[in-house]
Motif scaffolding. Structure first.
Motif, short mmCIF file in Angstrom:
data_model
loop_
_atom_site.label_atom_id
_atom_site.label_comp_id
_atom_site.label_asym_id
_atom_site.label_seq_id
_atom_site.Cartn_x
_atom_site.Cartn_y
_atom_site.Cartn_z
N VAL A 243 -20.29 50.13 45.78
CA VAL A 243 -18.99 49.68 45.25
C VAL A 243 -19.19 48.40 44.45
CG1 VAL A 243 -17.60 50.81 47.02
CG2 VAL A 243 -18.39 48.48 47.41
N ILE A 244 -18.45 48.31 43.36
CA ILE A 244 -18.49 47.13 42.50
C ILE A 244 -17.08 46.55 42.42
CG2 ILE A 244 -19.00 46.20 40.21
CD1 ILE A 244 -20.90 48.56 39.76
N PRO A 245 -16.89 45.32 42.89
CA PRO A 245 -15.57 44.70 42.81
C PRO A 245 -15.36 44.04 41.45
CG PRO A 245 -17.07 43.26 44.01
CD PRO A 245 -17.85 44.49 43.64
N ASP A 246 -14.35 44.49 40.74
CA ASP A 246 -13.97 43.86 39.47
C ASP A 246 -12.66 43.12 39.71
OD1 ASP A 246 -13.95 43.19 36.75
OD2 ASP A 246 -13.06 45.11 36.13
N GLY A 247 -12.72 42.16 40.63
CA GLY A 247 -11.54 41.46 41.12
C GLY A 247 -10.63 40.89 40.05
N SER A 248 -11.19 40.33 39.01
CA SER A 248 -10.37 39.75 37.95
C SER A 248 -10.04 40.75 36.85
CB SER A 248 -11.10 38.55 37.33
OG SER A 248 -12.26 38.99 36.65
N GLY A 249 -10.66 41.94 36.91
CA GLY A 249 -10.42 42.96 35.89
C GLY A 249 -11.13 42.70 34.57
N GLU A 250 -12.06 41.75 34.54
CA GLU A 250 -12.71 41.39 33.27
C GLU A 250 -13.52 42.56 32.69
OE1 GLU A 250 -13.82 39.12 29.94
OE2 GLU A 250 -12.14 39.02 31.33
N PHE A 251 -14.33 43.22 33.50
CA PHE A 251 -15.11 44.37 33.01
C PHE A 251 -14.16 45.47 32.52
CE2 PHE A 251 -17.26 48.42 33.45
CZ PHE A 251 -18.53 48.18 32.96
N THR A 252 -13.15 45.77 33.34
CA THR A 252 -12.19 46.82 33.01
C THR A 252 -11.45 46.49 31.72
OG1 THR A 252 -12.00 47.33 35.36
CG2 THR A 252 -10.23 48.11 33.93
N ARG A 253 -11.05 45.25 31.55
CA ARG A 253 -10.37 44.83 30.31
C ARG A 253 -11.27 45.03 29.11
NH1 ARG A 253 -10.41 40.80 26.88
NH2 ARG A 253 -11.89 39.55 28.07
N ARG A 254 -12.52 44.61 29.23
CA ARG A 254 -13.45 44.72 28.11
C ARG A 254 -13.85 46.17 27.81
NH1 ARG A 254 -17.66 39.92 28.84
NH2 ARG A 254 -18.51 40.89 26.96
N MET A 255 -13.65 47.04 28.78
CA MET A 255 -13.87 48.48 28.56
C MET A 255 -12.65 49.14 27.92
SD MET A 255 -16.90 49.49 29.48
CE MET A 255 -16.72 51.25 29.74
N GLY A 256 -11.54 48.38 27.80
CA GLY A 256 -10.32 48.94 27.24
C GLY A 256 -9.57 49.83 28.21
N MET A 257 -9.81 49.64 29.51
CA MET A 257 -9.23 50.52 30.53
C MET A 257 -8.29 49.81 31.49
SD MET A 257 -10.46 53.29 29.44
CE MET A 257 -10.03 54.46 30.70
N LEU A 258 -7.93 48.56 31.21
CA LEU A 258 -7.02 47.81 32.07
C LEU A 258 -5.58 48.21 31.74
CD1 LEU A 258 -7.21 45.60 34.28
CD2 LEU A 258 -6.77 43.92 32.48
N VAL A 259 -4.85 48.65 32.76
CA VAL A 259 -3.46 49.05 32.57
C VAL A 259 -2.58 48.38 33.61
CG1 VAL A 259 -4.01 51.30 31.54
CG2 VAL A 259 -3.74 51.12 34.03
N ARG A 260 -1.30 48.32 33.30
CA ARG A 260 -0.32 47.80 34.25
C ARG A 260 0.11 48.94 35.16
NH1 ARG A 260 0.30 42.80 33.24
NH2 ARG A 260 1.71 42.59 35.00
#
Length: 182
Positions: free
Chosen positions: A104-121
């Protein structure tokens, strides 16, 4: 869609077991980077809206855990599950799911997810910012194949699941092996 894309280099704040620490929480902070997880390996990365949620806990994570040997036989070195959750949550979820094969990889701040263009509300569910569900085959930090659930948007009324399933990724790997053998 994202095939050929290099993963963003970020630092993940993880908690790892340290037997020199006594007490009920024998863990220490350990920062790991994208390269620590992906450099020199061919891996499956899948990301989902949240630890402990129904689809994630009932189908997606257990499917990858149970299918690990099949993935290994097809040239996959590791399988990682990422979520916009902190290390404490991810570690407890891994423990509750009795994981032995999936990291498991914790992306607590969502930085990786944001930079992948996959961060959603996901405010409609009280989650705040989370990852859209996707999976990828990653070879030495570069996306080889991309599997994204349809309908990427904020506050989606449903939780689509199928494209990023372990079964779908295994189909891709089988087709790739057949293509290479031809």
């Amino acid at each position: 869609m994202k095939a050929g894309y290099k993963l963003p280099e970020v630092t993940f704040h993880t908690r790892v077991r340290d037997d020199s620490i006594e007490g009920p929480n024998p863990f220490k902070w350990e920062d790991k980077t994208t390269s620590d997880y992906f450099k020199g390996k061919r891996v499956v990365l899948f990301s989902l809206p949240g630890a402990f949620t129904p689809t994630c806990s009932t189908y997606q994570l257990p499917g990858f855990e149970k299918g690990f040997a099949d993935f290994q036989a097809k040239g996959i070195d590791a399988i990682y599950c990422m979520s916009v959750n902190d290390a404490f949550v991810m570690n407890q979820w891994a423990k509750g799911q009795n994981l032995e094969n999936v990291g498991v990889i914790p992306d607590g701040s969502g930085e990786f997810t944001r930079r992948m263009g996959m961060l959603v509300r996901k405010d409609n569910l009280g989650f705040g910012l989370r990852s859209w569900r996707y999976a990828a085959i990653v070879n030495d930090g570069e996306i080889e194949a991309w599997f994204e659930e349809p309908g990427l948007c904020d506050n989606h009324g449903e939780d689509p699941y199928g494209e990023s399933s372990p079964e779908n990724l295994l189909k891709y790997l089988d087709a790739k092996a057949a293509e290479a053998a031809a």
